[in-house]
Motif scaffolding. Structure first.
Motif, mmCIF file in Angstrom:
data_model
loop_
_atom_site.group_PDB
_atom_site.id
_atom_site.type_symbol
_atom_site.label_atom_id
_atom_site.label_comp_id
_atom_site.label_asym_id
_atom_site.label_seq_id
_atom_site.Cartn_x
_atom_site.Cartn_y
_atom_site.Cartn_z
ATOM 1 N N GLY A 34 -20.146 -4.569 48.992
ATOM 2 C CA GLY A 34 -20.338 -4.302 47.568
ATOM 3 C C GLY A 34 -21.806 -4.249 47.182
ATOM 4 N N HIS A 35 -22.623 -5.140 47.740
ATOM 5 C CA HIS A 35 -24.059 -5.134 47.438
ATOM 6 C C HIS A 35 -24.713 -3.823 47.884
ATOM 7 N N ILE A 36 -24.387 -3.377 49.079
ATOM 8 C CA ILE A 36 -25.033 -2.162 49.599
ATOM 9 C C ILE A 36 -24.530 -0.931 48.858
ATOM 10 N N LYS A 37 -23.250 -0.899 48.541
ATOM 11 C CA LYS A 37 -22.711 0.222 47.769
ATOM 12 C C LYS A 37 -23.398 0.325 46.411
ATOM 13 N N ALA A 38 -23.588 -0.839 45.764
ATOM 14 C CA ALA A 38 -24.249 -0.844 44.454
ATOM 15 C C ALA A 38 -25.700 -0.382 44.579
ATOM 16 N N LEU A 39 -26.373 -0.773 45.670
ATOM 17 C CA LEU A 39 -27.768 -0.368 45.894
ATOM 18 C C LEU A 39 -27.873 1.142 46.073
ATOM 19 N N GLU A 40 -26.975 1.692 46.892
ATOM 20 C CA GLU A 40 -27.001 3.141 47.143
ATOM 21 C C GLU A 40 -26.663 3.936 45.886
ATOM 22 N N GLU A 41 -25.693 3.462 45.128
ATOM 23 C CA GLU A 41 -25.292 4.187 43.915
ATOM 24 C C GLU A 41 -26.372 4.126 42.847
ATOM 25 N N HIS A 42 -27.019 2.967 42.732
ATOM 26 C CA HIS A 42 -28.051 2.836 41.693
ATOM 27 C C HIS A 42 -29.224 3.775 41.941
ATOM 28 N N TYR A 43 -29.623 3.897 43.204
ATOM 29 C CA TYR A 43 -30.785 4.725 43.531
ATOM 30 C C TYR A 43 -30.402 6.104 44.073
ATOM 31 N N GLN A 44 -29.102 6.400 44.056
ATOM 32 C CA GLN A 44 -28.621 7.705 44.505
ATOM 33 C C GLN A 44 -29.203 8.069 45.871
ATOM 34 N N ILE A 45 -28.969 7.186 46.827
ATOM 35 C CA ILE A 45 -29.530 7.345 48.164
ATOM 36 C C ILE A 45 -28.525 6.842 49.199
ATOM 37 N N THR A 46 -28.505 7.472 50.362
ATOM 38 C CA THR A 46 -27.672 7.003 51.465
ATOM 39 C C THR A 46 -28.557 6.274 52.458
ATOM 40 N N LEU A 47 -28.248 5.011 52.662
ATOM 41 C CA LEU A 47 -29.061 4.170 53.544
ATOM 42 C C LEU A 47 -28.392 3.936 54.893
ATOM 43 N N LEU A 48 -27.069 3.954 54.915
ATOM 44 C CA LEU A 48 -26.315 3.660 56.128
ATOM 45 C C LEU A 48 -25.260 4.726 56.384
ATOM 46 N N ARG A 49 -25.040 5.013 57.653
ATOM 47 C CA ARG A 49 -23.909 5.845 58.059
ATOM 48 C C ARG A 49 -22.898 4.926 58.733
ATOM 49 N N ARG A 50 -21.707 4.897 58.197
ATOM 50 C CA ARG A 50 -20.667 4.020 58.708
ATOM 51 C C ARG A 50 -19.730 4.819 59.592
ATOM 52 N N THR A 51 -19.513 4.370 60.808
ATOM 53 C CA THR A 51 -18.543 4.986 61.706
ATOM 54 C C THR A 51 -17.528 3.922 62.097
ATOM 55 N N ALA A 52 -16.549 4.322 62.843
ATOM 56 C CA ALA A 52 -15.507 3.373 63.241
ATOM 57 C C ALA A 52 -16.065 2.281 64.149
ATOM 58 N N ARG A 53 -17.121 2.570 64.877
ATOM 59 C CA ARG A 53 -17.616 1.627 65.861
ATOM 60 C C ARG A 53 -18.937 0.959 65.481
ATOM 61 N N ARG A 54 -19.739 1.626 64.677
ATOM 62 C CA ARG A 54 -21.078 1.077 64.450
ATOM 63 C C ARG A 54 -21.613 1.497 63.081
ATOM 64 N N VAL A 55 -22.710 0.880 62.718
ATOM 65 C CA VAL A 55 -23.428 1.208 61.486
ATOM 66 C C VAL A 55 -24.797 1.721 61.888
ATOM 67 N N GLU A 56 -25.159 2.895 61.399
ATOM 68 C CA GLU A 56 -26.456 3.487 61.720
ATOM 69 C C GLU A 56 -27.289 3.630 60.449
ATOM 70 N N LEU A 57 -28.595 3.496 60.608
ATOM 71 C CA LEU A 57 -29.513 3.692 59.487
ATOM 72 C C LEU A 57 -29.860 5.161 59.351
ATOM 73 N N THR A 58 -29.870 5.646 58.126
ATOM 74 C CA THR A 58 -30.384 6.987 57.873
ATOM 75 C C THR A 58 -31.907 6.945 57.949
ATOM 76 N N GLU A 59 -32.542 8.097 57.814
ATOM 77 C CA GLU A 59 -34.001 8.122 57.835
ATOM 78 C C GLU A 59 -34.580 7.280 56.706
ATOM 79 N N GLU A 60 -33.992 7.409 55.517
ATOM 80 C CA GLU A 60 -34.462 6.596 54.395
ATOM 81 C C GLU A 60 -34.121 5.121 54.618
ATOM 82 N N GLY A 61 -32.994 4.882 55.264
ATOM 83 C CA GLY A 61 -32.607 3.505 55.569
ATOM 84 C C GLY A 61 -33.595 2.842 56.517
#
Length: 285
Positions: A34-61
């Motif tokens: 919930g914290h990360i979702k709120a952060l991404e929505e507030h700043y209109q930015i994608t910080l993480l890519r979520r997959t079934a196995r792992r979490v990856e950082l985007t370039e901005e992340g």
């Protein structure tokens, strides 16, 4: 900017997992999400890519993670520093004393018990020592003949007696019972300045006994008095708590009333429960 949201993002970036991030922060996984979702929505930015196995950082992340890693790394360092101080592994204590003889054993006990604590010692006369404590330039002070006052915590340490300081060849040193204060009448003496606690105590006792010594020199330190006595310029006085070995001179007890001084350890009442001050007061007493 919400620091809780940034802390949650930093934990996920470090751990690479929402589950491990939740465990790191001692909160639930949905709370982290919930914290990360709120952060991404507030700043209109994608910080993480979520997959079934792992979490990856985007370039901005990755850019944000380099900032949060440094930021919360400093927070962790601050936590370690403060915790160490709370446990008395480190810290700094400012101490004032009106002479070195009583305070040095206290500092030795503190060093033995808490070797990581640094001490700054300020030596001065009685008035300077009390002033340093009341003005909060020091945390604790070793004092002599201080009247109780509001806002000041005082604990009795010991008493001392005024002694005559004479050259090593002086016949008084052979007197096991010391000398009576009356024997100092009309004796040439070298004394501390009138504001010295030792001098004030001695002068008061002489006045009460009707004794009037002849004061040849007034000196501003114990060391100067010792040198003057060693040079046989006259008889000096010294507190029994401050007698140091010197083959040139010796101390002789003076018998009479009003020759006792009370030594105390003091701190400001509102700071008496601070961990380091409290520990020093307990060790010293």
């Amino acid at each position: 900017m919400n620091l809780f949201q940034l802390r949650a993002f930093d934990a996920v970036a470090r751990e690479g997992s929402f589950t491990r991030a939740a465990a790191r922060l001692f909160i639930s996984q949905p709370a982290v999400t919930g914290h990360i979702k709120a952060l991404e929505e507030h700043y209109q930015i994608t910080l993480l890519r979520r997959t079934a196995r792992r979490v990856e950082l985007t370039e901005e992340g990755m850019k944000l993670a380099s900032i949060t890693r440094a930021m919360f790394g400093l927070v962790d360092e601050a936590q370690v520093l403060l915790e160490a101080n709370r446990q008395l592994l480190t810290g700094r204590l400012e101490v004032a004393a009106d002479g070195p003889h009583r305070v040095m054993p206290m500092l030795a006990s503190l060093r033995e018990r808490f070797p990581g604590v640094t001490v700054n010692l300020r030596l001065g006369n009685a008035q300077e020592t009390l002033a340093a404590l009341l003005s909060e330039h020091v945390d604790v002070a070793v004092l002599t003949e201080v009247e109780p006052r509001k806002g000041l915590t005082l604990r009795a340490l010991q008493t001392s007696r005024i002694c005559a300081l004479v050259p090593a060849s002086h016949p008084w040193l052979a007197l096991a019972q010391g000398v009576d204060i009356a024997q100092l009448h009309d004796i040439i003496m070298v004394l501390r300045e009138p504001n010295s606690i030792t001098r004030r105590t001695f002068d008061g006792a002489c006045d009460n006994a009707g004794v009037k010594p002849r004061v040849l020199l007034e000196l501003d330190s114990r060391e100067a008095v010792t040198e003057a006595v060693a040079a046989q310029l006259g008889v000096g006085i010294v507190s029994s708590a401050e007698v140091s070995y010197d083959p040139r001179v010796g101390a002789v007890p003076i018998n009479g009333s009003g020759l006792i001084n009370q030594h105390m350890l003091g701190c400001l009442e509102r700071r008496a429960e601070l961990r380091l001050i409290k520990a020093f007061m307990e060790l010293a007493l």
